[in-house]
Design an enzyme around this catalytic site. Structure first.
Site, PDB file in Angstrom:
ATOM      1  CG  HIS A  49      -1.998  -1.077   1.103  1.00 39.86           C
ATOM      2  ND1 HIS A  49      -2.477  -1.780   2.185  1.00 39.86           N
ATOM      3  CD2 HIS A  49      -2.669  -1.557   0.028  1.00 39.86           C
ATOM      4  CE1 HIS A  49      -3.400  -2.640   1.781  1.00 39.86           C
ATOM      5  NE2 HIS A  49      -3.524  -2.528   0.479  1.00 39.86           N
ATOM      6  CB  CYS A 107       3.931 -11.385   3.726  1.00 40.92           C
ATOM      7  SG  CYS A 107       5.123 -11.594   5.072  1.00 40.92           S
ATOM      8  CD  GLU A 137      -2.905  -9.719   6.996  1.00 42.77           C
ATOM      9  OE1 GLU A 137      -2.189  -8.701   6.826  1.00 42.77           O
ATOM     10  OE2 GLU A 137      -2.840 -10.429   8.012  1.00 42.77           O
ATOM     11  CB  THR A 176       0.226  -9.787   9.778  1.00 38.96           C
ATOM     12  OG1 THR A 176      -0.092  -8.934   8.671  1.00 38.96           O
ATOM     13  CG2 THR A 176       0.097 -11.240   9.395  1.00 38.96           C
ATOM     14  CB  CYS A 206       4.179 -10.044  11.323  1.00 35.55           C
ATOM     15  SG  CYS A 206       4.500  -8.361  10.834  1.00 35.55           S
ATOM     16  CB  SER A 235      -3.703  -2.191   8.133  1.00 31.67           C
ATOM     17  OG  SER A 235      -3.830  -2.670   9.439  1.00 31.67           O
TER      18      SER A 235
HETATM   19  C1  2E4 Z   1       1.067  -7.486   3.743  1.00 34.22           C
HETATM   20  C2  2E4 Z   1       0.830  -7.747   5.054  1.00 34.22           C
HETATM   21  O1  2E4 Z   1      -1.665  -4.677   5.647  1.00 34.22           O
HETATM   22  P1  2E4 Z   1      -1.223  -3.255   5.428  1.00 34.22           P
HETATM   23  O2  2E4 Z   1      -2.392  -2.398   4.980  1.00 34.22           O
HETATM   24  O3  2E4 Z   1      -0.490  -2.708   6.572  1.00 34.22           O
HETATM   25  O4  2E4 Z   1      -0.240  -3.377   4.173  1.00 34.22           O
HETATM   26  P2  2E4 Z   1       0.920  -2.449   3.614  1.00 34.22           P
HETATM   27  O5  2E4 Z   1       1.005  -2.738   2.163  1.00 34.22           O
HETATM   28  O6  2E4 Z   1       0.810  -1.054   4.052  1.00 34.22           O
HETATM   29  O7  2E4 Z   1       2.194  -3.042   4.341  1.00 34.22           O
HETATM   30  C3  2E4 Z   1       2.797  -4.204   3.909  1.00 34.22           C
HETATM   31  C4  2E4 Z   1       2.077  -5.440   4.305  1.00 34.22           C
HETATM   32  C5  2E4 Z   1       1.676  -6.329   3.361  1.00 34.22           C
HETATM   33  C6  2E4 Z   1       1.790  -5.708   5.598  1.00 34.22           C
HETATM   34  N1  2E4 Z   1       1.240  -6.862   5.962  1.00 34.22           N
HETATM   35 FE1  SF4 Z   2       4.825  -9.696   6.278  1.00 37.60          FE
HETATM   36 FE2  SF4 Z   2       4.641  -8.429   8.614  1.00 37.60          FE
HETATM   37 FE3  SF4 Z   2       5.716  -7.220   6.543  1.00 37.60          FE
HETATM   38 FE4  SF4 Z   2       3.126  -7.722   6.597  1.00 37.60          FE
HETATM   39  S1  SF4 Z   2       4.219  -6.317   7.937  1.00 37.60           S
HETATM   40  S2  SF4 Z   2       4.483  -8.001   4.850  1.00 37.60           S
HETATM   41  S3  SF4 Z   2       3.082  -9.697   7.630  1.00 37.60           S
HETATM   42  S4  SF4 Z   2       6.541  -9.048   7.565  1.00 37.60           S
END
Ligand code: 2E4
Ligand code: SF4
Length: 335
Positions: A49, A107, A137, A176, A206, A235
């Site tokens: 994101h 991930c 997610e 996560t 995580c 998020s």
């Molecule tokens: C996958 C899982 O989930 P979030 O909105 O925080 O995603 P973002 O793309 O900002 O961060 C990477 C990511 C991707 C985090 N957790």
């Molecule tokens: Fe993976 Fe955690 Fe990064 Fe999300 S924030 S992509 S779950 S390591």
């Protein structure tokens, strides 16, 4: 020469901040796929994101879509990458039905949560997923199991009002990227009502989420302003903004680029807290420090609470592809 007309500003820079191992791997997968297969490479949903990352990949030939049906017929032989947030089981199934070649950049820590949810289900448990409705997610994790097998719990109130519809035992997993503190409250409420509820074998928030929140907690107290580099749909970044305020920053804001900063609103500050979500490249952190440096006499202090060494390798099919130094800099968030 120091410009003594500028007010001193201490920037408390959090560490760890920015890219985590899962984000690094996901961006690498798109860059490697472009190298190996040429453009276009389709990507289902923003790979992570962050607009800067998405636009950088678009410039290299990635095409972002929300659903597989958007891939034009004449491009059915092009690779499609699934984003780091994970996908419901129906998505790879749909890709196979359409004869598409897909690369899954979910991930590994999100995939682990998928497996934990499937394990609960296999053992006959109804699954409670703690997370935010509508987030990709959450859609992906719910979509690992048949309709009705998972109930989403977003708040402590929902944990208190949830009524099981059968006497199946309960198991939980979480998104996560949640707030460690809020999630502990929700899980406490569930455990009080359902003492037999089964936890996943390992924590599902995580390491990167936990570490970034810890560093923000260490840096926030007494900060006049706390900035988190990140996108409104991220998020984990939004959770950092909340953590900063709760940990004592006078106020806390999400910022995507230095150009967005409203300097009149920033006003006369002495201490700035600064962190970046897991999807925010370091180059934007540098840009923001430089922008403050033009207006203040900046001293950067590192608020480091952990050192991360996690590294998630890409799939074997892409390991033989070489990246240039410029590609590596982009993948690491430095260009
Ligand atoms: C996958 C899982 O989930 P979030 O909105 O925080 O995603 P973002 O793309 O900002 O961060 C990477 C990511 C991707 C985090 N957790
Ligand atoms: Fe993976 Fe955690 Fe990064 Fe999300 S924030 S992509 S779950 S390591």
């Amino acid at each position: 020469m120091l410009d003594h007309t500028r007010k001193p500003l201490t920037v408390r820079l959090c560490g760890p901040r920015g890219f985590c191992a899962g984000v690094d791997r996901a961006i690498q997968i798109v860059v490697l796929a472009l190298k190996k297969h040429g453009a276009p490479v389709y990507v289902r949903h923003e790979i992570v994101h962050n607009r800067y990352v998405v636009e950088g990949l678009q410039a290299k030939g990635a095409v972002f879509i929300e659903e597989l049906g958007e891939i034009p017929h004449e491009h059915r032989d092009r690779p499609v990458v699934f984003s780091a947030h994970g996908v419901p089981k129906s998505v790879p199934a749909d890709a196979e039905a359409r004869n598409l070649f897909y690369l899954d950049a979910t991930c590994p820590l999100v995939s682990k949560v998928h497996k934990q949810a499937m394990r609960h289900h296999r053992l006959g448990r109804h699954v409670l997923l703690v997370g935010h409705a509508g987030h990709p997610e959450v859609i992906g994790t719910m979509g690992q199991l048949p309709e009705g097998a998972v109930t989403l719990v977003e708040t402590e109130e929902q944990a208190r009002s949830f009524e099981p519809t059968s006497d199946a035992p309960l198991g939980f997993v979480t998104q996560t990227t949640l707030s460690v503190e809020d999630t502990a409250g929700i899980l406490r409420a569930l455990a009080e009502r359902f003492p037999g509820i089964q936890a996943p074998a390992a924590e599902s928030i995580c390491y990167a989420t936990t570490n970034r929140q810890d560093a923000v907690k260490a840096a926030a107290a007494g900060a006049d302003l706390f900035l988190v580099v990140g996108a409104p749909n991220s998020s984990n970044s939004r959770r950092l903004v909340e953590v900063a305020e709760r940990a004592g920053a006078k106020r806390s804001l999400l910022v995507q680029r230095a150009a967005e900063i409203d300097w009149d609103d920033v006003g006369d500050i002495g201490v700035l807290g600064l962190s970046a979500g897991a999807s925010a490249p370091e180059i934007i952190v540098d840009e923001i420090i430089a922008a403050f440096g033009e207006r203040f006499d900046v001293t950067v202090e590192l608020a480091e609470t952990a050192i991360e060494t996690e590294d998630f390798p890409v799939m074997r099919a892409l390991r033989d592809v070489e990246l240039t130094a410029a590609d590596m800099a982009f993948v690491n968030g430095n260009a």
